[in-house]
Motif scaffolding. Structure first.
Motif, short mmCIF file in Angstrom:
data_model
loop_
_atom_site.label_atom_id
_atom_site.label_comp_id
_atom_site.label_asym_id
_atom_site.label_seq_id
_atom_site.Cartn_x
_atom_site.Cartn_y
_atom_site.Cartn_z
N LEU A 101 0.83 -1.20 0.00
CA LEU A 101 0.00 0.00 0.00
C LEU A 101 0.87 1.25 0.00
O LEU A 101 0.54 2.25 -0.62
CB LEU A 101 -0.94 0.00 1.21
N ARG A 102 1.98 1.18 0.69
CA ARG A 102 2.85 2.34 0.75
C ARG A 102 3.58 2.56 -0.57
O ARG A 102 4.11 3.63 -0.81
CB ARG A 102 3.84 2.18 1.91
N ARG A 103 3.61 1.55 -1.41
CA ARG A 103 4.13 1.75 -2.77
C ARG A 103 3.02 2.21 -3.70
O ARG A 103 3.26 2.95 -4.65
CB ARG A 103 4.74 0.45 -3.30
N GLU A 104 1.80 1.76 -3.45
CA GLU A 104 0.69 2.12 -4.33
C GLU A 104 0.29 3.59 -4.20
O GLU A 104 -0.17 4.19 -5.17
CB GLU A 104 -0.51 1.23 -4.05
N LEU A 105 0.46 4.15 -3.01
CA LEU A 105 0.09 5.56 -2.83
C LEU A 105 0.89 6.48 -3.75
O LEU A 105 0.31 7.33 -4.43
CB LEU A 105 0.26 5.96 -1.36
N PRO A 106 2.23 6.36 -3.82
CA PRO A 106 2.96 7.21 -4.77
C PRO A 106 2.58 6.93 -6.22
O PRO A 106 2.52 7.86 -7.03
CB PRO A 106 4.44 6.84 -4.51
N VAL A 107 2.32 5.67 -6.56
CA VAL A 107 1.90 5.34 -7.93
C VAL A 107 0.59 6.04 -8.26
O VAL A 107 0.43 6.62 -9.34
CB VAL A 107 1.75 3.81 -8.09
N LEU A 108 -0.35 6.01 -7.31
CA LEU A 108 -1.64 6.68 -7.54
C LEU A 108 -1.44 8.18 -7.71
O LEU A 108 -2.11 8.80 -8.55
CB LEU A 108 -2.58 6.40 -6.36
N ALA A 109 -0.52 8.77 -6.96
CA ALA A 109 -0.24 10.20 -7.10
C ALA A 109 0.31 10.50 -8.50
O ALA A 109 -0.07 11.51 -9.13
CB ALA A 109 0.76 10.65 -6.04
N VAL A 110 1.18 9.65 -9.02
CA VAL A 110 1.71 9.85 -10.38
C VAL A 110 0.60 9.71 -11.40
O VAL A 110 0.54 10.47 -12.39
CB VAL A 110 2.84 8.84 -10.66
N ILE A 111 -0.32 8.76 -11.20
CA ILE A 111 -1.46 8.59 -12.11
C ILE A 111 -2.32 9.85 -12.13
O ILE A 111 -2.85 10.24 -13.17
CB ILE A 111 -2.29 7.36 -11.70
N MET A 112 -2.46 10.50 -10.98
CA MET A 112 -3.23 11.74 -10.93
C MET A 112 -2.58 12.82 -11.81
O MET A 112 -3.26 13.59 -12.49
CB MET A 112 -3.33 12.26 -9.49
N LEU A 113 -1.24 12.88 -11.79
CA LEU A 113 -0.53 13.85 -12.63
C LEU A 113 -0.74 13.54 -14.11
O LEU A 113 -0.91 14.46 -14.92
CB LEU A 113 0.97 13.83 -12.30
N LEU A 114 -0.75 12.26 -14.47
CA LEU A 114 -1.03 11.87 -15.85
C LEU A 114 -2.43 12.30 -16.26
O LEU A 114 -2.63 12.84 -17.36
CB LEU A 114 -0.88 10.35 -16.01
N ALA A 115 -3.40 12.10 -15.37
CA ALA A 115 -4.77 12.52 -15.65
C ALA A 115 -4.86 14.02 -15.86
O ALA A 115 -5.54 14.50 -16.78
CB ALA A 115 -5.69 12.08 -14.51
N GLY A 116 -4.15 14.79 -15.03
CA GLY A 116 -4.17 16.25 -15.18
C GLY A 116 -3.55 16.69 -16.49
O GLY A 116 -4.06 17.61 -17.16
N TYR A 117 -2.47 16.05 -16.88
CA TYR A 117 -1.82 16.37 -18.16
C TYR A 117 -2.78 16.14 -19.33
O TYR A 117 -2.86 16.94 -20.26
CB TYR A 117 -0.56 15.52 -18.32
N GLN A 118 -3.53 15.05 -19.27
CA GLN A 118 -4.46 14.74 -20.36
C GLN A 118 -5.66 15.67 -20.36
O GLN A 118 -6.22 15.97 -21.43
CB GLN A 118 -4.92 13.29 -20.25
N LEU A 119 -6.08 16.14 -19.18
CA LEU A 119 -7.24 17.03 -19.09
C LEU A 119 -6.92 18.45 -19.53
O LEU A 119 -7.83 19.21 -19.88
CB LEU A 119 -7.76 17.06 -17.66
N TYR A 120 -5.65 18.82 -19.51
CA TYR A 120 -5.26 20.21 -19.69
C TYR A 120 -5.72 20.78 -21.03
O TYR A 120 -6.06 21.96 -21.13
CB TYR A 120 -3.74 20.36 -19.56
N ASP A 121 -5.75 19.93 -22.08
CA ASP A 121 -6.17 20.42 -23.40
C ASP A 121 -7.67 20.33 -23.60
O ASP A 121 -8.17 20.60 -24.70
CB ASP A 121 -5.44 19.67 -24.52
N GLY A 122 -8.41 19.93 -22.55
CA GLY A 122 -9.87 19.94 -22.63
C GLY A 122 -10.50 18.71 -23.25
O GLY A 122 -11.68 18.74 -23.60
#
Length: 325
Positions: A101-122
């Motif tokens: 779980l302590r490894r999955e939390l940072p992975v989930l945080a990185v996935i959130m950054l990927l989602a934000g990058y994809q959302l940025y162009d609308g």
């Protein structure tokens, strides 16, 4: 409007019930087929708790309501962390012992950054969707490999006891098929009712997806988390939420975007994605264990903070349901 509201309520009730039956049938069928318990836990049960979000978002995308699909996925992520973990932590502080779980939390945080990058162009384009699905399958493959080579988390062994005596094969196949049929049918009714309510109130289907639909499709996660806490299996409660959020961000949005490009209004980025990411980082800080011990802990105060964030966020969304003037 009343018919649409009734369709949403009935759709949610049948959706949650049928998802549970589908998971029971799929788990027992997989056990009869000789599938290892680890795979049953990670794939069948992991898919099952996110099945409502997957089916609802896929049907919404097919019906030309991608805002509902995106709102359902991101709204469920916010609900899982802020509402479900907040309520669970208020009932019983959540201890975080598991190294996985302590490894999955940072992975989930990185996935959130990927989602934000994809959302940025609308827009979540077909290419974006393919990237999300590719990352999803890579993560699943890596997790399965670690589990099979003995590098996984000891807590997956807890699944063995639950799978020792599966239901008879005939009954398992019946619930697998019948549960899936009901899952799709109830999702269709739910999508119709949600879109009708959005049109009747004059708001976007995104808002309905972030609120009513997100809470409804997150009920399996809430039930699983409460059951895990009653058994004093805090890692399973937190792991269920983390796994569900990975499924939602990668698979649910990926499936919807693969069907048709998903337009994302600016508010999805600066409001919903920001809240989702802040909650993920907060969960990382609460659960990682920076307090001198190797064990993290989400205490009752932190649970209250998570719940307050959810109530404030949802209150703001609900205020947009009321037309001004």
């Amino acid at each position: 409007m009343w018919l649409a509201l009734g369709a949403v309520i009935a759709g949610l009730l049948v959706l949650v019930w049928s998802a549970d039956r589908f998971v029971d049938g799929a788990s027992a069928t997989a056990k009869h087929a000789g599938m290892p318990t680890l795979l049953i836990g990670m794939l069948v049960i992991g898919f099952g708790t996110s099945a409502p979000e997957m089916v609802v978002s896929a049907l919404a995308s097919l019906d030309g309501n991608p805002g509902l699909a995106l709102g359902n996925a991101y709204g469920s992520n916010i609900t899982n962390i802020a509402l479900i973990l907040g309520v669970v932590a208020l009932i019983s502080p959540i201890a975080v012992h598991s190294s996985v779980l302590r490894r999955e939390l940072p992975v989930l945080a990185v996935i959130m950054l990927l989602a934000g990058y994809q959302l940025y162009d609308g827009q979540i384009s077909h290419a974006d969707a393919m990237v999300l699905l590719a990352v999803f399958f890579l993560l699943m493959g890596w997790s399965i490999y670690q589990g099979m080579t003995g590098k996984g988390d000891p807590m997956v062994g807890d699944l063995d006891a639950a799978a020792e005596q599966p239901m008879p094969l005939g009954r398992a196949i019946f619930w697998l098929v019948f549960g899936l049929v009901l899952l799709v049918a109830s999702s269709r009714v739910l999508v119709w009712g949600a879109v009708s309510i959005a049109e009747g109130l004059g708001v976007s289907d995104l808002i309905i997806g972030l609120t009513v639909v997100a809470v409804g499709t997150s009920l399996p996660e809430l039930a699983s988390a409460l059951a895990a806490v009653r058994k004093n299996e805090h890692d399973l409660a937190l792991g269920n939420v983390l796994g569900s959020n990975l499924f939602n961000t990668l698979a649910v949005v990926g499936i919807a975007g693969a069907i048709t490009p998903v337009p994302a209004e600016p508010a999805v980025f600066y409001r919903d994605w920001v809240v989702m990411t802040v909650l993920t980082v907060a969960l990382f800080l609460m659960g990682y264990g920076f307090r001198g011990a190797g064990t993290g802990r989400i205490n009752r105060l932190e649970g209250a903070i998570l719940l307050a964030i959810y109530l404030g966020y949802t209150g703001y969304l609900v205020s947009t349901l009321v037309p001004s003037g």
